[in-house]
Design an enzyme around this catalytic site. Structure first.
Site, PDB file in Angstrom:
ATOM      1  N   ARG A 175       1.345  -8.868   9.302  1.00 10.88           N
ATOM      2  CA  ARG A 175       0.743  -9.409  10.321  1.00 10.88           C
ATOM      3  C   ARG A 175      -0.087 -10.261  10.641  1.00 10.88           C
ATOM      4  O   ARG A 175       0.562 -10.054  11.967  1.00 10.88           O
ATOM      5  CB  ARG A 175       0.325  -8.050  10.195  1.00 10.88           C
ATOM      6  CG  ARG A 175       1.819  -6.824   9.968  1.00 10.88           C
ATOM      7  CD  ARG A 175       1.897  -5.572  10.611  1.00 10.88           C
ATOM      8  NE  ARG A 175       2.284  -4.619   9.512  1.00 10.88           N
ATOM      9  CZ  ARG A 175       3.563  -3.972   9.562  1.00 10.88           C
ATOM     10  NH1 ARG A 175       4.625  -4.827  10.491  1.00 10.88           N
ATOM     11  NH2 ARG A 175       4.239  -3.248   8.671  1.00 10.88           N
ATOM     12  N   LYS A 192      -6.653  -2.634   5.348  1.00  9.61           N
ATOM     13  CA  LYS A 192      -5.766  -2.956   5.087  1.00  9.61           C
ATOM     14  C   LYS A 192      -5.529  -3.972   4.296  1.00  9.61           C
ATOM     15  O   LYS A 192      -5.477  -4.362   3.667  1.00  9.61           O
ATOM     16  CB  LYS A 192      -4.482  -3.478   6.142  1.00  9.61           C
ATOM     17  CG  LYS A 192      -4.492  -2.203   7.184  1.00  9.61           C
ATOM     18  CD  LYS A 192      -3.915  -0.985   7.710  1.00  9.61           C
ATOM     19  CE  LYS A 192      -4.026  -0.080   8.449  1.00  9.61           C
ATOM     20  NZ  LYS A 192      -2.960   1.418   7.111  1.00  9.61           N
ATOM     21  N   SER A 244      -4.223   8.815   7.901  1.00  8.89           N
ATOM     22  CA  SER A 244      -4.142   7.798   6.892  1.00  8.89           C
ATOM     23  C   SER A 244      -2.181   8.880   5.988  1.00  8.89           C
ATOM     24  O   SER A 244      -2.186   9.951   5.703  1.00  8.89           O
ATOM     25  CB  SER A 244      -4.736   7.942   5.889  1.00  8.89           C
ATOM     26  OG  SER A 244      -3.772   7.312   4.931  1.00  8.89           O
ATOM     27  N   ARG A 260      -8.564  -6.318   8.301  1.00 10.61           N
ATOM     28  CA  ARG A 260      -7.583  -7.086   9.658  1.00 10.61           C
ATOM     29  C   ARG A 260      -8.056  -7.265  10.897  1.00 10.61           C
ATOM     30  O   ARG A 260      -7.851  -8.082  11.565  1.00 10.61           O
ATOM     31  CB  ARG A 260      -5.973  -6.501  10.277  1.00 10.61           C
ATOM     32  CG  ARG A 260      -5.141  -6.514   9.382  1.00 10.61           C
ATOM     33  CD  ARG A 260      -3.881  -5.303   9.521  1.00 10.61           C
ATOM     34  NE  ARG A 260      -2.722  -6.159   9.066  1.00 10.61           N
ATOM     35  CZ  ARG A 260      -2.182  -5.011   8.564  1.00 10.61           C
ATOM     36  NH1 ARG A 260      -1.949  -4.048   9.033  1.00 10.61           N
ATOM     37  NH2 ARG A 260      -0.863  -5.362   7.474  1.00 10.61           N
ATOM     38  N   GLY A 291       0.858  -1.335  -0.074  1.00  9.83           N
ATOM     39  CA  GLY A 291      -0.367  -0.212   0.239  1.00  9.83           C
ATOM     40  C   GLY A 291       1.424   1.034  -0.016  1.00  9.83           C
ATOM     41  O   GLY A 291       0.747   2.380  -0.856  1.00  9.83           O
ATOM     42  N   ASP A 306      -0.394  -0.561  13.289  1.00 10.90           N
ATOM     43  CA  ASP A 306      -0.251  -1.912  11.991  1.00 10.90           C
ATOM     44  C   ASP A 306       0.260  -3.283  13.322  1.00 10.90           C
ATOM     45  O   ASP A 306      -0.200  -4.235  12.898  1.00 10.90           O
ATOM     46  CB  ASP A 306       1.052  -1.534  11.568  1.00 10.90           C
ATOM     47  CG  ASP A 306       0.788  -1.090  10.123  1.00 10.90           C
ATOM     48  OD1 ASP A 306      -0.043  -1.066   9.823  1.00 10.90           O
ATOM     49  OD2 ASP A 306       1.903  -0.138   9.723  1.00 10.90           O
TER      50      ASP A 306
HETATM   51  C1  S3P Z   1       2.263   3.973   6.479  1.00 12.01           C
HETATM   52  C2  S3P Z   1       1.063   4.073   6.110  1.00 12.01           C
HETATM   53  C3  S3P Z   1      -0.202   3.809   7.244  1.00 12.01           C
HETATM   54  C4  S3P Z   1       0.034   2.335   8.163  1.00 12.01           C
HETATM   55  C5  S3P Z   1       1.198   1.566   7.217  1.00 12.01           C
HETATM   56  C6  S3P Z   1       2.989   2.519   6.213  1.00 12.01           C
HETATM   57  C7  S3P Z   1       3.549   4.588   5.706  1.00 12.01           C
HETATM   58  O1  S3P Z   1      -1.071   3.268   6.690  1.00 12.01           O
HETATM   59  O2  S3P Z   1      -0.774   1.183   7.505  1.00 12.01           O
HETATM   60  O3  S3P Z   1       1.866   0.229   7.555  1.00 12.01           O
HETATM   61  O4  S3P Z   1       4.576   4.172   5.336  1.00 12.01           O
HETATM   62  O5  S3P Z   1       2.795   6.295   5.247  1.00 12.01           O
HETATM   63  P1  S3P Z   1      -1.932   4.257   6.448  1.00 12.01           P
HETATM   64  O6  S3P Z   1      -1.751   5.252   5.867  1.00 12.01           O
HETATM   65  O7  S3P Z   1      -3.018   3.770   5.279  1.00 12.01           O
HETATM   66  O8  S3P Z   1      -2.673   4.777   7.622  1.00 12.01           O
END
Ligand code: S3P
Length: 452
Positions: free
Chosen positions: A405, A353, A173, A357, A100, A326
């Protein structure tokens, strides 16, 4: 990672006296950003401690496909960046696998360029919502072609000159905040992101370190406005990536719940936007000693000594979710061994996620004998400190839904459960923590992988 990797089951069994000193791999969030910003900046960036997980390596390949030169020399990753505004059009679709962060941040980074870029990923990533990134990009003038409901595959084509925007992030986010700021790097004028709830701040800190003209204001209610002047110069940096607190969470919880354990985890990132799990476990009665607290490259870092502890259930407030987003799967495992009930609130983001989750955790816990209830955005777990009756004597496997995870959390659970805990697929662990099996085995954890 090929998208049809064969499933590899794994089983964890009751263990005692975890001991030893380990160093977990580099932080995933900082590793992705190091490759992206190094690939974009003018001149050379040198990175020590990069996480060599599949997710991060895919980000590196994407930056190479857009003109960055990246090579590994000894333990260092050395990048010659293209210069801000000078990314090349990728000739083939950019494949982000399971990631993601890689896909969403890169959409911001390159989506505003006046050429086409296509984003693809594995079955998990192709189910995740991308509208949260595509909506602000559309406001900046980006043309979006996507399949059904703003999911991957997505093709972006930016305008001749992107429109800088002022954007209030509708959910907590860091990925959305970061994507808009990265798009702003190539828009003339000032792009502002308003963040009502603070999330991990690696993008703003690191961009400032690379020389971006960026300012952060926080009002009386804690609402942050991050403003970035586009089209400025970024200059290559020297980066030392600290250990990932989200990977640390697995050996840490294992040591708390396995009787007789005493372990030390070196060089852990202690950025306050990432330490919600440690705070929560301390409130539950965990014995976590923070040693050698120091600052490295603008980040707080420490070593953690962790000993087995008698945990007690607590209520984890919703406001804490962004600082441990996370870590809920492994917290739920800790809660399964705590006296009384642990209630976790504000979990709506867990539904989108690498898997849903919230339901993956609740189902895995139930399969392994834990009394728990899943709400729309909450989870309650009633613990069993002696682990009696926990695990699955019949060997039924937790479904991990391509989620690293979920896989690691349930293997940790098996180390303190009366019966073994089996997961259907350990392959995705390599996306974020390739040394997981090796390090857990060094500590004395009994975990076996099938089909070796
Ligand atoms: C992250 C932001 C989080 C986290 C992901 C890493 C990042 O996601 O869950 O593992 O590096 O910016 P969200 O922006 O969807 O909360």
């Amino acid at each position: 990672m090929p998208h049809t990797t064969e499933k590899r089951a794994a089983t964890a069994r009751i263990s005692t006296n975890l001991s030893g000193t380990i160093r977990v791999p580099g932080d995933k969030s900082i590793s992705h950003r190091s490759l992206m910003f190094g690939g974009l900046a003018s001149g050379e960036t040198r990175i020590a401690g990069l996480l060599e997980g599949v997710d991060v390596l895919n980000t590196g390949k994407a930056m190479q496909a857009m003109g960055a030169r990246i090579e590994k020399t000894g333990d260092l990753w050395i990048i010659q960046g293209v210069g801000n505004g000078a990314l090349l059009a990728p000739e083939a679709p950019l494949d982000f696998g399971n990631a993601g962060t890689g896909s969403r941040l890169t959409m911001g980074l390159v989506g505003v360029y006046d050429f086409s870029s296509t984003f693809i990923g594995d079955a998990s990533l192709s189910k995740r919502p991308m509208g949260r990134i595509l909506d602000p990009l559309r406001q900046m003038g980006v043309q979006v072609k996507s399949s059904d409901g703003d999911r991957l595959p997505v093709t972006l084509h930016g305008p001749t000159s992107a429109n800088p925007i002022r954007y209030r992030v509708p959910m907590a986010s860091a990925q959305v905040k970061s994507a808009v700021l990265l798009a702003g790097l190539n828009a003339p004028g000032i792009t502002t992101v308003i963040e009502p709830v603070m999330t991990r701040d690696h993008t703003e800190k690191m961009l400032a370190g690379f020389g971006a003209d960026l300012s952060v204001e926080t009002d009386r209610d804690g609402v942050r406005s991050i403003s970035l002047e586009g089209r400025g110069k970024l200059t290559g940096q020297v980066i030392d990536v600290p250990g990932d607190p989200s990977s640390t969470a697995f050996p840490l919880v294992a040591a708390l719940i396995v009787p007789g354990s005493d372990i030390t985890i070196l060089n852990v990132l202690m950025n306050p936007t990432r330490t919600g799990l440690i705070l929560t476990l301390e409130e539950m009665g965990a014995d976590i000693e923070v040693l050698n607290a120091r600052r490295t490259g603008g980040e707080d870092v420490a070593d953690l000594r962790v000993r087995s502890s008698e945990l007690k259930g607590i209520t984890v407030p919703a406001e804490r979710a962004p600082s441990m987003i996370d870590e809920y799967p492994v917290l739920a495992v800790a809660a399964a061994f705590a006296e009384g009930e642990t209630v976790m609130l504000g979990l709506e983001e867990l539904r989108v996620k690498e898997s849903d989750r919230l339901s993956a955790v609740a189902e895995g816990l139930k399969l392994n004998g834990v009394d728990c209830s899943e709400g729309e955005a909450s989870l309650s777990v009633r613990g069993r400190p002696d682990g009696k009756g926990l695990g699955n004597a019949a060997g039924l496997a937790v479904e991990t839904h391509l989620d690293h995870r979920i896989a690691m959390s349930f293997l940790v659970m098996g180390l303190a459960s009366e019966h073994p805990v089996t997961i259907d697929d350990a392959a995705m662990i390599a996306t974020s923590f390739p040394q997981f099996f090796e390090l857990m085995t060094i500590l004395g954890a009994k975990i076996e992988r099938m089909n070796e």
